[in-house]
Enzyme design. Structure first.
Site, PDB file in Angstrom:
ATOM      1  CG  ASN A   1       0.629  -8.471  11.661  1.00  0.00           C
ATOM      2  OD1 ASN A   1      -0.469  -8.526  12.535  1.00  0.00           O
ATOM      3  ND2 ASN A   1       0.871  -9.997  11.482  1.00  0.00           N
TER       4      ASN A   1
ATOM      5  N   PRO B   1      -0.346  -4.357   2.634  1.00  0.00           N
ATOM      6  CG  PRO B   1      -1.162  -4.540  -0.125  1.00  0.00           C
ATOM      7  CD  PRO B   1      -1.093  -5.296   1.218  1.00  0.00           C
ATOM      8  CD  GLU B   2       0.683  -2.722   8.119  1.00  0.00           C
ATOM      9  OE1 GLU B   2       0.172  -2.161   9.226  1.00  0.00           O
ATOM     10  OE2 GLU B   2       1.449  -3.591   8.493  1.00  0.00           O
TER      11      GLU B   2
END
Length: 283
Positions: A166, A2-3
């Site tokens: 990422n 999760p970002e």
């Protein structure tokens, strides 16, 4: 993983369901918190800090959780069927009120601390790209502290700025036409770079879908991320991929060798871009 935008949306939805209501159930399924009972306390707010979720209560206590690679929170109606996203044994915590049940699956670093103790958990983080503390000069100064670090690695260091993962690392470097192996100190306009990253996360924070191209069709959502060997959407060059960073923290980096000219991974390890990409694992 999760970002920052996913964590922000998670906290936002938890806030809508839990804030202003007293807890009727608190069920912690980790040994250190097995006897903790927070029923009767009222949730005042749920906020994201980088990739951390802070559920604040009216008696100055905070329930802390971190999503890491595989954690998630789901909401269901009180008295209704539980979410069927994961098996029961993956539940780490349940917080409920008269209307909603918030279930944390595989969430990590569960803590119950007083408000001042939040600093021990998130005080090391740089400015949050989606938070009220976002500050471009501070983020730039943090990136400049280790000018020799490759920008692809520096952007993932949450001590520099919090929230980039990422996907957004690879995407913002493509948007700004930067070779991911460029030393942070050699990036010509760090302020522009972090501002661009903040814009991408902000555009995606209100919905679960993540797109950096403006399209939501499968295969067109991202410029480079997850598109190894597929043609670049801008120039048709095959997208390259290489692991970047120091074990065990290395992550896959995606980039277009034409749109993002530079030495690539050869800058550090002497390998050719294409050869290195062929050996990398997916991220």
């Amino acid at each position: 993983m999760p970002e920052g935008d996913t964590v922000w949306l998670t906290a936002h939805r938890l806030h809508q369901a839990l804030s202003g209501r007293p807890l009727t159930i608190t069920d912690f399924r980790v040994p250190a918190l097995a006897t903790v009972d927070l029923t009767g306390r009222t949730v005042t707010e749920v906020v994201a800090r980088g990739k951390h979720v802070l559920t604040r209560l009216d008696d100055d206590l905070t329930v802390h959780s971190h999503l890491r690679m595989d954690g998630s929170w789901y909401l269901s109606k009180t008295g209704g069927p539980p979410p069927r996203r994961h098996p029961e044994h993956m539940i780490r915590v349940r917080l409920a009120n008269a209307d909603w049940v918030a279930t944390g699956y595989r969430v990590h670093d569960l803590r119950v601390v007083d408000r001042a103790g939040e600093a021990d958990l998130v005080g090391h983080l740089g400015p949050d790209l989606l938070g009220p503390d976002w500050d471009v000069p501070t983020a730039v100064a943090n990136l400049q502290r280790q000018p020799e670090t490759a920008i692809g690695e520096a952007l993932l260091d949450q001590r520099n700025l919090a929230g980039i993962g990422n996907l957004y690392k690879s995407e913002v470097l493509f948007v700004e036409r930067l070779d991911p192996w460029t030393p942070a100190g050699d990036v010509p306009d760090l302020a522009r770079l972090v501002t661009s990253a903040q814009r991408l996360l902000r555009l995606n924070r209100d919905h679960p879908e993540q797109t950096t191209t403006g399209y939501r069709e499968r295969g067109r959502e991202h410029w480079v991320y997850g598109r190894y060997r597929e043609p670049c959407l801008r120039c048709r060059t095959p997208i390259a991929r290489q692991m970047q960073g120091v074990a065990p923290q290395e992550r896959s980096t995606y980039w277009c060798p034409t749109c993002q000219p530079g030495a690539g991974p050869a800058r550090k390890n002497g390998a050719a871009d294409r050869a290195g990409a062929d050996q990398a694992s997916s991220g």
